[in-house]
Design a protein around this motif. Structure first.
Motif, PDB file in Angstrom:
ATOM      1  N   ALA A  61       0.837  -1.204   0.000  1.00  0.00           N
ATOM      2  CA  ALA A  61       0.000   0.000   0.000  1.00  0.00           C
ATOM      3  C   ALA A  61       0.867   1.247   0.000  1.00  0.00           C
ATOM      4  CB  ALA A  61      -0.915   0.004   1.215  1.00  0.00           C
ATOM      5  N   GLU A  62       0.406   2.270  -0.728  1.00  0.00           N
ATOM      6  CA  GLU A  62       1.168   3.511  -0.864  1.00  0.00           C
ATOM      7  C   GLU A  62       1.242   4.273   0.453  1.00  0.00           C
ATOM      8  OE1 GLU A  62       0.968   7.583  -3.520  1.00  0.00           O
ATOM      9  OE2 GLU A  62      -0.252   5.885  -4.086  1.00  0.00           O
ATOM     10  N   VAL A  63       0.164   4.240   1.204  1.00  0.00           N
ATOM     11  CA  VAL A  63       0.135   4.960   2.472  1.00  0.00           C
ATOM     12  C   VAL A  63      -0.181   3.993   3.598  1.00  0.00           C
ATOM     13  CG1 VAL A  63      -0.432   7.238   1.570  1.00  0.00           C
ATOM     14  CG2 VAL A  63      -2.252   5.628   2.042  1.00  0.00           C
ATOM     15  N   GLU A  64       0.497   4.196   4.716  1.00  0.00           N
ATOM     16  CA  GLU A  64       0.394   3.252   5.828  1.00  0.00           C
ATOM     17  C   GLU A  64      -1.021   3.144   6.388  1.00  0.00           C
ATOM     18  OE1 GLU A  64       2.228   2.797  10.271  1.00  0.00           O
ATOM     19  OE2 GLU A  64       3.445   3.774   8.749  1.00  0.00           O
ATOM     20  N   PHE A  65      -1.755   4.264   6.490  1.00  0.00           N
ATOM     21  CA  PHE A  65      -3.075   4.190   7.116  1.00  0.00           C
ATOM     22  C   PHE A  65      -4.076   3.389   6.298  1.00  0.00           C
ATOM     23  CE2 PHE A  65      -3.702   8.123   4.667  1.00  0.00           C
ATOM     24  CZ  PHE A  65      -4.936   7.875   4.099  1.00  0.00           C
ATOM     25  N   SER A  66      -3.747   3.097   5.041  1.00  0.00           N
ATOM     26  CA  SER A  66      -4.685   2.308   4.232  1.00  0.00           C
ATOM     27  C   SER A  66      -4.885   0.924   4.821  1.00  0.00           C
ATOM     28  CB  SER A  66      -4.212   2.219   2.784  1.00  0.00           C
ATOM     29  OG  SER A  66      -3.016   1.487   2.697  1.00  0.00           O
ATOM     30  N   TYR A  67      -3.908   0.446   5.609  1.00  0.00           N
ATOM     31  CA  TYR A  67      -4.078  -0.853   6.266  1.00  0.00           C
ATOM     32  C   TYR A  67      -5.222  -0.802   7.279  1.00  0.00           C
ATOM     33  CZ  TYR A  67       0.426  -1.970   4.228  1.00  0.00           C
ATOM     34  OH  TYR A  67       1.439  -2.185   3.351  1.00  0.00           O
ATOM     35  N   GLU A  68      -5.434   0.368   7.870  1.00  0.00           N
ATOM     36  CA  GLU A  68      -6.524   0.520   8.836  1.00  0.00           C
ATOM     37  C   GLU A  68      -7.886   0.498   8.141  1.00  0.00           C
ATOM     38  OE1 GLU A  68      -5.670   4.180  10.782  1.00  0.00           O
ATOM     39  OE2 GLU A  68      -3.809   3.436  11.660  1.00  0.00           O
ATOM     40  N   GLN A  69      -7.902   0.650   6.834  1.00  0.00           N
ATOM     41  CA  GLN A  69      -9.158   0.706   6.094  1.00  0.00           C
ATOM     42  C   GLN A  69      -9.585  -0.664   5.583  1.00  0.00           C
ATOM     43  OE1 GLN A  69      -8.053   3.827   3.335  1.00  0.00           O
ATOM     44  NE2 GLN A  69      -9.239   5.278   4.521  1.00  0.00           N
ATOM     45  N   GLU A  70      -8.988  -1.697   6.102  1.00  0.00           N
ATOM     46  CA  GLU A  70      -9.356  -3.050   5.708  1.00  0.00           C
ATOM     47  C   GLU A  70     -10.867  -3.298   5.812  1.00  0.00           C
ATOM     48  OE1 GLU A  70      -8.548  -7.072   4.483  1.00  0.00           O
ATOM     49  OE2 GLU A  70      -7.479  -5.179   4.283  1.00  0.00           O
ATOM     50  N   PRO A  71     -11.548  -2.784   6.858  1.00  0.00           N
ATOM     51  CA  PRO A  71     -13.011  -2.974   6.899  1.00  0.00           C
ATOM     52  C   PRO A  71     -13.725  -2.368   5.696  1.00  0.00           C
ATOM     53  CG  PRO A  71     -12.206  -2.264   9.029  1.00  0.00           C
ATOM     54  CD  PRO A  71     -11.051  -2.142   8.076  1.00  0.00           C
ATOM     55  N   PHE A  72     -13.220  -1.217   5.182  1.00  0.00           N
ATOM     56  CA  PHE A  72     -13.801  -0.617   3.976  1.00  0.00           C
ATOM     57  C   PHE A  72     -13.718  -1.607   2.827  1.00  0.00           C
ATOM     58  CE2 PHE A  72     -12.517   4.100   4.948  1.00  0.00           C
ATOM     59  CZ  PHE A  72     -13.214   4.047   6.131  1.00  0.00           C
ATOM     60  N   TYR A  73     -12.524  -2.166   2.658  1.00  0.00           N
ATOM     61  CA  TYR A  73     -12.285  -3.040   1.513  1.00  0.00           C
ATOM     62  C   TYR A  73     -13.125  -4.307   1.592  1.00  0.00           C
ATOM     63  CZ  TYR A  73      -8.240   0.078   1.349  1.00  0.00           C
ATOM     64  OH  TYR A  73      -7.431   1.183   1.332  1.00  0.00           O
ATOM     65  N   ARG A  74     -13.270  -4.853   2.786  1.00  0.00           N
ATOM     66  CA  ARG A  74     -14.083  -6.070   2.943  1.00  0.00           C
ATOM     67  C   ARG A  74     -15.560  -5.775   2.653  1.00  0.00           C
ATOM     68  NH1 ARG A  74     -10.902 -10.034   4.375  1.00  0.00           N
ATOM     69  NH2 ARG A  74      -9.112  -9.675   5.705  1.00  0.00           N
TER      70      ARG A  74
END
Length: 194
Positions: free
Chosen positions: A111-124
């Motif tokens: 991921a380009e930006v670290e906080f995108s990992y916190e958005q895993e619920p969005f992606y699911r």
């Protein structure tokens, strides 16, 4: 160079609208991030207006982590009733290694930006809804709501020194000092091993 401030506002709005419009072309539902801040709220509102003739095609994904964030998210959702908002309260803990694996699987690269990992619920949730594209306000604040630090580094790297000087604040000596500080900062970043 435009005649007045309104000319710049109109030109910016025209480019912003077109950049959102061309990303709404899809046979699938569209997702958008919604933090309640200026950048994502603007994108969500434009997208909702552009898709108003196709209800249930736009889904917003939001995290409520800060005191007033829920209130701002709800305000945007209220004026965009054609947008279904999914609000998550606080980051959901997922093992870091599995997030990296999932990012590599979906994106093909970290991921380009670290906080995108916190958005895993969005992606699911987006995956459950058949969404293949999620609009983001990330990066918009570089020019709209912050000091534009990354934009200055881009000008430095591109050797656009005149433009960099013009966009730096202060008298001539203060500008030179700020540019020297920026160059030293960039040199430090460039020399780091990743």
């Amino acid at each position: 160079h435009l005649e007045n401030s309104q000319g710049y506002v109109d030109a910016y709005r025209e480019v912003l609208e077109e950049s959102i419009r061309c990303r709404l072309r899809s046979d699938y539902p569209i997702g958008t991030e919604l933090s309640g801040g200026i950048d994502s709220s603007t994108i969500a509102a434009f997208a909702a207006r552009m898709l108003s003739d196709a209800p249930s095609r736009l889904y917003a994904f939001a995290f409520s982590c800060y005191e007033k964030e829920h209130e701002y998210i709800q305000a945007v959702s209220h004026v965009c009733p054609e947008m279904a908002t999914h609000e998550f309260h606080g980051p959901i803990e997922v093992p870091h290694a599995s997030l990296l694996d999932h990012s590599l699987q979906v994106l093909g690269y970290p991921a380009e930006v670290e906080f995108s990992y916190e958005q895993e619920p969005f992606y699911r949730k987006a995956e459950d809804l058949g969404i293949r594209s999620i609009l983001s306000g990330f990066g918009g604040d570089e020019f709209v709501t912050t000091q534009g630090g990354l934009a200055r580094i881009e000008l430095l790297v591109a050797k656009e020194f005149k433009q960099l000087y013009r966009t730096t604040q202060g008298n001539p000596m203060a500008r030179l000092a700020r540019l020297l500080k920026l160059a030293l900062h960039w040199q430090h970043i460039k020399n780091r091993k990743y």
